[in-house]
Write a protein that holds these residues in place. Structure first.
Motif, PDB file in Angstrom:
ATOM      1  N   ASP A 124       2.158   1.848  -3.445  1.00 52.02           N
ATOM      2  CA  ASP A 124       1.145   2.440  -4.323  1.00 52.02           C
ATOM      3  C   ASP A 124       0.996   3.939  -4.063  1.00 52.02           C
ATOM      4  O   ASP A 124       0.889   4.736  -4.997  1.00 52.02           O
ATOM      5  CB  ASP A 124      -0.195   1.737  -4.124  1.00 52.02           C
ATOM      6  CG  ASP A 124      -0.214   0.339  -4.719  1.00 52.02           C
ATOM      7  OD1 ASP A 124       0.666   0.037  -5.542  1.00 52.02           O
ATOM      8  OD2 ASP A 124      -1.102  -0.454  -4.346  1.00 52.02           O
ATOM      9  N   LEU A 125       0.977   4.316  -2.785  1.00 52.87           N
ATOM     10  CA  LEU A 125       0.850   5.730  -2.443  1.00 52.87           C
ATOM     11  C   LEU A 125       2.060   6.519  -2.928  1.00 52.87           C
ATOM     12  O   LEU A 125       1.941   7.630  -3.454  1.00 52.87           O
ATOM     13  CB  LEU A 125       0.695   5.897  -0.931  1.00 52.87           C
ATOM     14  CG  LEU A 125      -0.622   5.410  -0.322  1.00 52.87           C
ATOM     15  CD1 LEU A 125      -0.561   5.474   1.197  1.00 52.87           C
ATOM     16  CD2 LEU A 125      -1.788   6.242  -0.838  1.00 52.87           C
ATOM     17  N   SER A 176       2.129   6.810  -6.752  1.00 52.40           N
ATOM     18  CA  SER A 176       1.044   7.626  -7.285  1.00 52.40           C
ATOM     19  C   SER A 176       1.349   9.121  -7.238  1.00 52.40           C
ATOM     20  O   SER A 176       0.682   9.912  -7.892  1.00 52.40           O
ATOM     21  CB  SER A 176      -0.240   7.355  -6.493  1.00 52.40           C
ATOM     22  OG  SER A 176      -0.139   7.869  -5.166  1.00 52.40           O
ATOM     23  N   SER A 187      -8.997  -1.229  -8.839  1.00 48.47           N
ATOM     24  CA  SER A 187      -7.626  -1.574  -8.441  1.00 48.47           C
ATOM     25  C   SER A 187      -6.994  -2.527  -9.443  1.00 48.47           C
ATOM     26  O   SER A 187      -5.815  -2.390  -9.783  1.00 48.47           O
ATOM     27  CB  SER A 187      -7.639  -2.220  -7.049  1.00 48.47           C
ATOM     28  OG  SER A 187      -8.172  -1.342  -6.081  1.00 48.47           O
ATOM     29  N   VAL A 231       0.842  -1.204   0.000  1.00 47.57           N
ATOM     30  CA  VAL A 231       0.000   0.000   0.000  1.00 47.57           C
ATOM     31  C   VAL A 231       0.875   1.251   0.000  1.00 47.57           C
ATOM     32  O   VAL A 231       0.597   2.222  -0.721  1.00 47.57           O
ATOM     33  CB  VAL A 231      -0.944  -0.001   1.215  1.00 47.57           C
ATOM     34  CG1 VAL A 231      -1.718   1.306   1.288  1.00 47.57           C
ATOM     35  CG2 VAL A 231      -1.900  -1.173   1.158  1.00 47.57           C
ATOM     36  N   ALA A 232       1.939   1.230   0.808  1.00 44.14           N
ATOM     37  CA  ALA A 232       2.859   2.371   0.838  1.00 44.14           C
ATOM     38  C   ALA A 232       3.499   2.575  -0.523  1.00 44.14           C
ATOM     39  O   ALA A 232       3.713   3.716  -0.966  1.00 44.14           O
ATOM     40  CB  ALA A 232       3.923   2.144   1.910  1.00 44.14           C
ATOM     41  N   SER A 263      -2.176  -2.974  -3.907  1.00 44.97           N
ATOM     42  CA  SER A 263      -3.039  -3.008  -2.728  1.00 44.97           C
ATOM     43  C   SER A 263      -4.432  -3.542  -3.029  1.00 44.97           C
ATOM     44  O   SER A 263      -5.327  -3.462  -2.184  1.00 44.97           O
ATOM     45  CB  SER A 263      -3.154  -1.602  -2.130  1.00 44.97           C
ATOM     46  OG  SER A 263      -3.488  -0.643  -3.115  1.00 44.97           O
ATOM     47  N   LEU A 316       1.158  10.903  -4.421  1.00 49.52           N
ATOM     48  CA  LEU A 316       0.481  11.528  -3.286  1.00 49.52           C
ATOM     49  C   LEU A 316       1.483  11.922  -2.201  1.00 49.52           C
ATOM     50  O   LEU A 316       1.275  12.889  -1.474  1.00 49.52           O
ATOM     51  CB  LEU A 316      -0.564  10.572  -2.703  1.00 49.52           C
ATOM     52  CG  LEU A 316      -1.781  10.287  -3.590  1.00 49.52           C
ATOM     53  CD1 LEU A 316      -2.687   9.244  -2.943  1.00 49.52           C
ATOM     54  CD2 LEU A 316      -2.568  11.581  -3.847  1.00 49.52           C
ATOM     55  N   ILE A 317       2.567  11.152  -2.091  1.00 47.45           N
ATOM     56  CA  ILE A 317       3.648  11.488  -1.163  1.00 47.45           C
ATOM     57  C   ILE A 317       4.708  12.237  -1.945  1.00 47.45           C
ATOM     58  O   ILE A 317       5.387  11.663  -2.804  1.00 47.45           O
ATOM     59  CB  ILE A 317       4.231  10.227  -0.506  1.00 47.45           C
ATOM     60  CG1 ILE A 317       3.142   9.489   0.276  1.00 47.45           C
ATOM     61  CG2 ILE A 317       5.393  10.574   0.412  1.00 47.45           C
ATOM     62  CD1 ILE A 317       3.600   8.185   0.890  1.00 47.45           C
TER      63      ILE A 317
END
Length: 571
Positions: free
Chosen positions: A292-293, A296, A540, A289-290, A547, A298-299
């Motif tokens: 994917d974030l 993406s 997804s 999940v981290a 994720s 977002l981070i």
């Protein structure tokens, strides 16, 4: 309505008016006569959920291994006490950005420590220590935080330490790269970012130097500078140093906070390193999940691993500490905030991984570097369970599993709606409306708090220094909004079903009709939740998000609980 007999010897007598719905009426009266019991059950369930959530959180994030002294760890182990001495020394130089005199002192400290490792290594192991000076270079990135930007750099100095078995000459042709950066930002001494990682690398190198005589590959430790200025240190090594041609997998150690568990938050296209880590690590920690974030966007951050992945085409592992993120890149990034066991956690995981990976014939054959599918078709899906077990499987298997579940779920839904007819279709629509209202009000209440908070508080983001405030500030309003939205949808659905039952004369008693409508409304809301996860899994899978296993679990388990989505509206 059935009346309970006043004779205690005949409590089950019912009125003949109900007929075939006797069992249902009995349940109706039982609930009406004993309202306290359901309240106690709900209270017990809430308490159980809260206790279970805290237990999961504690074992997932708070449990750390016991720090070992040098005597306890021995020559071949990892000692947090020894690593902490390095952290204190490096952080003691104060802020040491690129070009500062403090950075020169930090570089000299690392060089001396590396020379000591060389002088105390196993007699069957070769340890090469090198100061690598980079005159100039240009770093243009095509993805990540610095997309489209070109960074020009000059006069960078790195420390390299290579550990090779003395009597295996071919081992130098295949290497594992372990990398972190010595430089800090101008505002902090960088105890977390990234003195903690450099310290772990030095203690790792000391331990590995007593194991490497049995290796089939070499291990390169890169202590670079220039990461904070645009990943220039990693770029200069990959593009200009001859050892970079031998690297098969890259391991990057980073910190986006200070202390806690160091977790994997990025891998590459090839799953080999992730599979080896899952099999070898003592305290595995990581979640796709981290990844994917992070991928993406977002981070808004980047690490040296981006260079190794995009420029060199390498796969591997990217670790990061993430506790106390409020002190990241601030003057409060201090040694005192490092939790006992943090360095031991990363050190023992990395030591076990390196021993396994460097001894593997697969790496020696170059299989992890050649023929990599950069589309990510066979990349790793991974997550740990309470920091004790790591689940890893490949994207190819995930595609088959997800597509199979999606097709079966869609088939069951279509058959359910066809058999249920107009009533089932409209019930599904109203239950989905309830889910939509739930999301709208849940997010709306949280956004409203975000707008009100700066007006009411002198600190616009107080939860940065006290993360638990997020639960009160945003968690409870979000939960209230979710319950409100779902209840509004529930009322609409119940009214529709009550009207339908009255029209179809399912039962002659209005109270029984209302109760039947309530039961079926609850069942349809449960099904709408399953439909929600079906939609999320579809999206997804379309975007090949790792994720996707989360909606998969939430789709399958309620489906079994609901007997694979039973057919529409029945009395």
């Amino acid at each position: 309505m059935r009346q309970r007999s006043k004779n205690p010897q005949n409590p089950s007598k019912i009125d003949d008016e109900i007929g075939d719905s006797s069992n249902l009426s009995n349940e109706v009266e039982f609930r009406v006569q004993n309202p306290r019991r359901s309240a106690y059950v709900m209270l017990a369930l809430i308490g159980l959920v809260m206790y279970s959530s805290w237990t999961v959180y504690y074992y997932q994030y708070e449990v750390l291994p016991v720090p070992l002294t040098s005597e306890q760890a021995g020559k071949r182990g990892f000692s947090e006490f020894e690593a902490m001495e390095h952290v204190k020394s490096l952080a003691g130089f104060g802020p040491h950005p690129v070009g500062s005199a403090a950075l020169d002192r930090a570089l000299q400290y690392v060089f001396v420590a590396a020379e000591k490792i060389k002088n105390t290594s196993h007699w069957e192991v070769d340890v090469d220590v090198e100061e690598f000076h980079v005159k100039d270079g240009a770093n243009r990135l095509l993805s990540g935080l610095f997309t489209g930007k070109t960074h020009v750099y000059a006069d960078l100095d790195h420390i390299l330490l290579r550990i090779t078995p003395k009597f295996a000459a071919a081992a130098k042709d295949n290497s594992i790269l372990v990398s972190s950066h010595i430089d800090s930002v101008f505002s902090t001494g960088g105890a977390g970012d990234c003195s903690s990682c450099v310290a772990v690398m030095l203690e790792l190198a000391r331990g590995v130097s007593h194991w490497a005589h049995s290796f089939k590959s070499s291990v390169i430790f890169l202590f670079n500078i220039g990461e904070e200025d645009g990943l220039n240190g990693a770029h200069s090594f990959i593009t200009q140093h001859p050892w970079s041609e031998t690297v098969r997998i890259a391991i990057d150690l980073e910190a986006m906070g200070i202390g806690g568990k160091s977790s994997i938050f990025q891998t590459g296209a090839h799953p080999w390193a992730m599979e080896k880590f899952a099999a070898a690590a003592k305290y595995p920690s990581g979640n796709v999940v981290a990844q994917d974030l992070f991928s993406s966007g977002l981070i808004k951050s980047a690490t040296d691993f981006q260079i190794y992945k995009d420029v060199a085409g390498l796969s591997g592992l990217d670790f990061a500490y993430s506790d106390n993120t409020a002190v990241y890149h601030t003057k409060n990034d201090k040694v005192e905030l490092l939790k006992p066991g943090s360095l031991q956690h990363l050190g023992e995981n990395m030591l076990a991984f390196l021993l396994d990976a460097a001894s593997s014939p697969d790496l020696a054959n170059g299989k992890t570097h050649e023929g990599v599918d950069h589309t990510g078709h066979d990349s790793a899906i991974y997550f740990d369970i309470l920091g004790a077990y790591m689940v890893v499987y490949r994207q190819h298997f995930a595609n088959m599993l997800h597509n199979s579940v999606l097709m079966q779920s869609l088939l069951i839904w279509i058959m359910s709606l066809l058999m249920g007819g107009y009533t089932a279709t409209l019930s599904l629509a109203l239950s989905c409306l309830s889910v939509i209202l739930m999301w709208i009000l849940s997010l709306g209440f949280s956004v409203l708090v975000a707008f009100i908070l700066p007006v009411m508080s002198s600190a616009a983001v107080p939860y940065l220094s006290n993360p638990w405030l997020v639960i009160g500030l945003f968690g409870f309003p979000s939960l209230l909004g979710a319950f409100t939205g779902q209840h509004l949808g529930f009322i609409l659905l119940q009214k529709y079903l009550t009207h339908t039952y009255a029209k179809e004369k399912k039962t002659s008693l209005p109270s029984s009709q209302a109760y039947l409508a309530m039961l079926d409304a609850e069942r349809w809301l449960f099904k709408a939740g399953i439909m929600q996860w079906l939609i999320i899994l579809t999206l997804s899978q379309y975007y090949k998000a790792g994720s996707a296993y989360i909606p998969l679990v939430w789709l399958i388990t309620p489906s079994f609980a609901c007997k694979l989505i039973p057919v529409s509206v029945t009395a």
